[in-house]
Write a protein that holds these residues in place. Structure first.
Motif, PDB file in Angstrom:
ATOM      1  N   GLU A  81      50.375  63.891  96.346  1.00 35.50           N
ATOM      2  CA  GLU A  81      51.045  64.918  96.567  1.00 35.50           C
ATOM      3  C   GLU A  81      52.449  65.137  95.980  1.00 35.50           C
ATOM      4  O   GLU A  81      53.246  65.911  95.411  1.00 35.50           O
ATOM      5  N   THR A  82      53.244  63.952  95.618  1.00 36.82           N
ATOM      6  CA  THR A  82      54.310  63.825  94.877  1.00 36.82           C
ATOM      7  C   THR A  82      54.194  64.200  93.496  1.00 36.82           C
ATOM      8  O   THR A  82      55.082  64.938  92.782  1.00 36.82           O
ATOM      9  N   THR A  83      53.318  63.905  92.832  1.00 39.31           N
ATOM     10  CA  THR A  83      52.745  64.255  91.489  1.00 39.31           C
ATOM     11  C   THR A  83      52.716  65.463  91.397  1.00 39.31           C
ATOM     12  O   THR A  83      53.137  66.324  90.499  1.00 39.31           O
ATOM     13  N   ILE A  84      52.071  66.132  92.273  1.00 33.92           N
ATOM     14  CA  ILE A  84      51.502  67.681  92.206  1.00 33.92           C
ATOM     15  C   ILE A  84      52.810  68.536  92.572  1.00 33.92           C
ATOM     16  O   ILE A  84      53.216  69.648  91.806  1.00 33.92           O
ATOM     17  N   GLN A  85      53.694  68.019  93.424  1.00 36.77           N
ATOM     18  CA  GLN A  85      55.006  68.941  93.873  1.00 36.77           C
ATOM     19  C   GLN A  85      56.145  68.561  92.991  1.00 36.77           C
ATOM     20  O   GLN A  85      56.985  69.344  92.665  1.00 36.77           O
ATOM     21  N   VAL A 121      56.593  60.156  88.309  1.00 35.05           N
ATOM     22  CA  VAL A 121      56.622  59.123  87.261  1.00 35.05           C
ATOM     23  C   VAL A 121      57.200  57.714  87.734  1.00 35.05           C
ATOM     24  O   VAL A 121      56.936  56.780  87.133  1.00 35.05           O
ATOM     25  N   HIS A 122      58.097  57.830  88.534  1.00 40.87           N
ATOM     26  CA  HIS A 122      59.086  56.748  88.934  1.00 40.87           C
ATOM     27  C   HIS A 122      58.468  55.985  90.392  1.00 40.87           C
ATOM     28  O   HIS A 122      59.028  55.164  90.756  1.00 40.87           O
ATOM     29  N   ASN A 123      57.375  56.665  90.772  1.00 42.40           N
ATOM     30  CA  ASN A 123      56.888  56.146  92.119  1.00 42.40           C
ATOM     31  C   ASN A 123      55.818  54.933  91.902  1.00 42.40           C
ATOM     32  O   ASN A 123      55.227  54.689  90.886  1.00 42.40           O
ATOM     33  N   ARG A 124      56.296  53.697  92.755  1.00 40.71           N
ATOM     34  CA  ARG A 124      55.376  52.582  92.737  1.00 40.71           C
ATOM     35  C   ARG A 124      54.950  52.390  94.319  1.00 40.71           C
ATOM     36  O   ARG A 124      55.845  52.908  95.269  1.00 40.71           O
ATOM     37  N   GLY A 147      51.586  52.071 102.984  1.00 39.12           N
ATOM     38  CA  GLY A 147      52.105  51.542 101.980  1.00 39.12           C
ATOM     39  C   GLY A 147      53.791  51.710 101.824  1.00 39.12           C
ATOM     40  O   GLY A 147      54.044  52.732 102.421  1.00 39.12           O
ATOM     41  N   LEU A 148      54.169  50.827 101.198  1.00 40.98           N
ATOM     42  CA  LEU A 148      55.616  51.229 100.936  1.00 40.98           C
ATOM     43  C   LEU A 148      55.636  52.023  99.441  1.00 40.98           C
ATOM     44  O   LEU A 148      55.341  51.090  98.530  1.00 40.98           O
ATOM     45  N   ASN A 149      56.316  53.009  99.388  1.00 40.11           N
ATOM     46  CA  ASN A 149      56.391  53.644  98.187  1.00 40.11           C
ATOM     47  C   ASN A 149      57.788  53.784  97.836  1.00 40.11           C
ATOM     48  O   ASN A 149      58.572  53.972  98.752  1.00 40.11           O
ATOM     49  N   TYR A 150      58.414  53.563  96.628  1.00 41.59           N
ATOM     50  CA  TYR A 150      59.757  53.379  96.061  1.00 41.59           C
ATOM     51  C   TYR A 150      59.915  53.921  94.720  1.00 41.59           C
ATOM     52  O   TYR A 150      58.894  54.217  93.875  1.00 41.59           O
ATOM     53  N   ASN A 151      61.187  54.495  94.572  1.00 42.49           N
ATOM     54  CA  ASN A 151      61.482  55.148  93.437  1.00 42.49           C
ATOM     55  C   ASN A 151      62.153  53.836  92.337  1.00 42.49           C
ATOM     56  O   ASN A 151      63.033  53.518  92.663  1.00 42.49           O
ATOM     57  N   ALA A 152      61.122  53.396  91.536  1.00 30.90           N
ATOM     58  CA  ALA A 152      61.601  52.143  90.754  1.00 30.90           C
ATOM     59  C   ALA A 152      62.962  52.566  89.931  1.00 30.90           C
ATOM     60  O   ALA A 152      63.596  51.560  89.605  1.00 30.90           O
ATOM     61  N   GLN A 153      63.329  53.839  89.399  1.00 32.90           N
ATOM     62  CA  GLN A 153      64.481  54.023  88.935  1.00 32.90           C
ATOM     63  C   GLN A 153      65.726  53.817  89.637  1.00 32.90           C
ATOM     64  O   GLN A 153      66.541  53.147  89.027  1.00 32.90           O
ATOM     65  N   HIS A 154      65.470  54.170  90.815  1.00 30.70           N
ATOM     66  CA  HIS A 154      66.663  53.997  91.795  1.00 30.70           C
ATOM     67  C   HIS A 154      66.763  52.548  91.953  1.00 30.70           C
ATOM     68  O   HIS A 154      67.989  52.065  92.022  1.00 30.70           O
ATOM     69  N   ALA A 211      41.994  56.001  89.491  1.00 27.30           N
ATOM     70  CA  ALA A 211      43.049  55.289  90.208  1.00 27.30           C
ATOM     71  C   ALA A 211      44.478  55.542  89.522  1.00 27.30           C
ATOM     72  O   ALA A 211      45.494  55.229  90.087  1.00 27.30           O
ATOM     73  N   ASP A 212      44.542  55.780  87.988  1.00 25.04           N
ATOM     74  CA  ASP A 212      45.541  56.041  87.656  1.00 25.04           C
ATOM     75  C   ASP A 212      45.862  57.463  87.236  1.00 25.04           C
ATOM     76  O   ASP A 212      46.944  57.679  86.699  1.00 25.04           O
ATOM     77  N   ALA A 213      45.332  58.312  88.236  1.00 21.41           N
ATOM     78  CA  ALA A 213      45.596  59.811  88.141  1.00 21.41           C
ATOM     79  C   ALA A 213      47.045  60.099  88.707  1.00 21.41           C
ATOM     80  O   ALA A 213      47.476  61.006  88.140  1.00 21.41           O
ATOM     81  N   TYR A 214      47.547  59.281  89.573  1.00 19.97           N
ATOM     82  CA  TYR A 214      48.715  59.742  90.381  1.00 19.97           C
ATOM     83  C   TYR A 214      49.603  58.221  90.479  1.00 19.97           C
ATOM     84  O   TYR A 214      49.008  57.137  90.718  1.00 19.97           O
ATOM     85  N   PRO A 215      50.906  58.301  90.021  1.00 16.88           N
ATOM     86  CA  PRO A 215      51.522  56.920  89.876  1.00 16.88           C
ATOM     87  C   PRO A 215      51.649  56.390  91.473  1.00 16.88           C
ATOM     88  O   PRO A 215      52.025  57.151  92.383  1.00 16.88           O
ATOM     89  N   GLY A 216      51.281  55.298  91.587  1.00 15.38           N
ATOM     90  CA  GLY A 216      51.335  54.535  92.904  1.00 15.38           C
ATOM     91  C   GLY A 216      49.912  54.433  93.616  1.00 15.38           C
ATOM     92  O   GLY A 216      49.574  53.801  94.438  1.00 15.38           O
ATOM     93  N   LEU A 217      48.866  55.232  93.224  1.00 11.80           N
ATOM     94  CA  LEU A 217      47.635  55.296  93.902  1.00 11.80           C
ATOM     95  C   LEU A 217      46.983  53.923  93.428  1.00 11.80           C
ATOM     96  O   LEU A 217      46.108  53.531  94.519  1.00 11.80           O
ATOM     97  N   ARG A 218      46.871  53.442  92.423  1.00 13.99           N
ATOM     98  CA  ARG A 218      46.239  52.123  92.130  1.00 13.99           C
ATOM     99  C   ARG A 218      46.329  51.290  93.345  1.00 13.99           C
ATOM    100  O   ARG A 218      45.445  50.356  93.679  1.00 13.99           O
ATOM    101  N   PHE A 219      47.508  51.045  93.732  1.00 15.10           N
ATOM    102  CA  PHE A 219      47.807  49.959  94.921  1.00 15.10           C
ATOM    103  C   PHE A 219      46.789  50.147  95.886  1.00 15.10           C
ATOM    104  O   PHE A 219      46.117  49.268  96.394  1.00 15.10           O
ATOM    105  N   TYR A 220      46.599  51.381  96.444  1.00 16.20           N
ATOM    106  CA  TYR A 220      45.581  51.796  97.585  1.00 16.20           C
ATOM    107  C   TYR A 220      44.178  51.402  97.018  1.00 16.20           C
ATOM    108  O   TYR A 220      43.474  51.058  97.898  1.00 16.20           O
ATOM    109  N   ILE A 221      44.053  51.631  95.940  1.00 18.48           N
ATOM    110  CA  ILE A 221      42.443  51.607  95.462  1.00 18.48           C
ATOM    111  C   ILE A 221      42.177  50.086  95.027  1.00 18.48           C
ATOM    112  O   ILE A 221      41.067  49.522  95.539  1.00 18.48           O
TER     113      ILE A 221
END
Length: 449
Positions: free
Chosen positions: A296-300, A306-309, A162-169, A379-389
């Motif tokens: 991993e990003t949410t935990i670390q 929060v900006h991950n999609r 998957g392509l993950n990206y920083n929506a704020q950037h 699926a909403d526990a971590y930003p971006g996870l819902r795409f994969y689910i």
């Protein structure tokens, strides 16, 4: 709630990975005891487990302290676990005649071809805990070679691309985070818009490292361009291919925009490493990663997460509309020369319990493809996870990855040759010819013919 991952037979047909039921049923694994006998053999005992991950330790610590785990293991069994341990360390221990009982996140096919790990068929057949029908088929069948289950699929086995990206950037660069590009050509434009340089021309932020994380592996770039370099049925190697030429050349353009030396300097800065380091440091805006990136990003780094999609990994413009995805098993492999193989199998059994799956999900962010557990995932526990689910049923191109015994060898050689391409020392055409030659020579050198 997660839907059923994918119809099992449909998944296997779409990957070209289906194997005859008779072939699987007829496989002969080494003699092994069932779960009850294994419990008796392991009391009291130490089970030694090495794995390459460094971030799994907290979850294993929690699991090993559970009363349910102690009951399952029986007696005074102690789990001696060691993270951040690679295949080379295991090979050294094997050469010394003192390997651990089990290993994970290592070169599974290569260790199997070396003849140092047990087939686990008989153990699984005798288990009251592991239910192969409750594991996503592509994950479970991905553990078989020549009819032998070369480890117990467990721990972390879900979706890879998957392509993950920083929506704020993205917003700051004047781009639309709700309309990410899905082609390499479009992402290259984002790469140019998102990359930043100081007054001296040094890069301070990169849009996308096109070979970071999952994107660096030969399976990924081949599938992205509509090719598969490894044929699991015939064991044919097809790296000298025009589509791979195009993929390598496309990836090279990302480096040329930054400047190869400039890029190397960027990566040498502490905290700006690959596999999420630079993304977490907000020095990289995009990364091609598996579902685990979200957790991993949410935990670390929760302030970055929060900006991950996430969206589909890129394909070339001529394949626009293709939606690629890979999966495959991580496993517990059990070493023949270990002191307590039966105990190691019991550990792998416990990892199939929903309790263990949930702990690993919450503490590390990982998902194991246990079908009865998948619907319980938030699926909403971590930003971006819902795409994969949610996107799973829209995949057009499936791959069960890392199947070749030469996967990691080819991976290393590809990295070396690709750098020569983006430094304009050789052409992409020359790179794939050399890559094919090296792979064939290594195949012969390892006696795999």
């Amino acid at each position: 709630m997660a839907e059923r991952l994918v119809g099992r037979r449909a998944f296997l047909r779409s990957t070209g990975f289906a194997m005859g039921a008779a072939a699987l049923a007829a496989c002969a694994a080494p003699a092994a005891t069932g779960s009850d006998d294994a419990a008796a053999a392991a009391e009291p005992a130490v089970v030694t487990w090495w794995y390459a991950w460094g971030n799994l330790d907290p979850a294993v610590e929690t699991i090993s302290g559970l009363e349910s785990f102690r009951d399952h293991m029986g007696g005074d069994t102690t789990l001696d676990f060691r993270g951040s341990t690679n295949t080379e360390a295991v090979l050294t221990a094997l050469a010394a005649g003192d390997p651990p009982d089990g290993g994970s996140n290592m070169d599974y096919p290569n260790l199997w071809t070396r003849g140092v790990v047990f087939a686990c068929n008989d153990w699984v057949d005798g288990s009251d805990v592991i239910n192969p029908d409750d594991v996503v088929d592509a994950v479970w069948q991905g553990g078989f070679y020549d009819g032998n289950l070369i480890g117990v699929p467990s721990i972390e086995s879900f979706l890879w691309y998957g392509l993950n990206y920083n929506a704020q950037h993205v917003e700051e660069a004047g781009l639309d985070p709700d309309d990410p590009p899905l082609t390499w050509e479009g992402i290259f434009e984002w790469h140019k818009a998102l990359s930043k340089f100081d007054d001296g021309g040094n890069v301070t932020r990169i849009g996308l490292d096109p070979i970071d994380a999952m994107a660096g592996e030969p399976d990924f770039i081949s599938l992205s361009y509509g090719h598969q370099w490894w044929d699991d049925e015939t064991q044919a190697i097809d790296l000298n291919h025009e589509l791979l030429v195009q993929g390598i050349e496309m990836q090279a353009e990302f480096f040329r925009h930054i400047g190869p030396d400039n890029f190397a300097g960027f990566r040498s800065v502490e905290g700006q490493g690959a596999w999420g380091g630079a993304f977490n440091a907000q020095a990289q805006s995009m990364i091609i990663e598996g579902y685990w990136h979200a957790g991993e990003t949410t935990i670390q780094q929760p302030d970055v997460a929060v900006h991950n999609r996430a969206t589909w990994a890129p394909v070339p413009a001529f394949r626009e509309g293709a939606r690629i995805m890979a999966t495959g098993p991580h496993m517990v492999q059990i070493f023949k020369e270990g002191q307590n193989p039966e105990g190691m199998f019991k550990v792998s059994e416990f990892l199939h319990n929903h309790e263990a799956c949930q702990i690993i999900f919450e503490e590390v962010g990982w998902i194991m493809g246990i079908e009865s557990w998948l619907p319980t995932i938030d699926a909403d526990a971590y930003p971006g996870l819902r795409f994969y689910i949610d996107g799973i049923n829209d995949v057009t191109d499936w791959l069960v990855g890392r199947r070749s015994p030469l996967h990691w060898y080819v991976n290393t050689q590809l990295w070396e040759l690709r750098e020569q391409v983006y430094r304009d020392l050789i052409t992409a055409e020359e790179a794939v010819v050399e890559l094919q030659t090296r792979a064939e020579n290594e195949w012969e050198a390892q006696g795999l013919s």
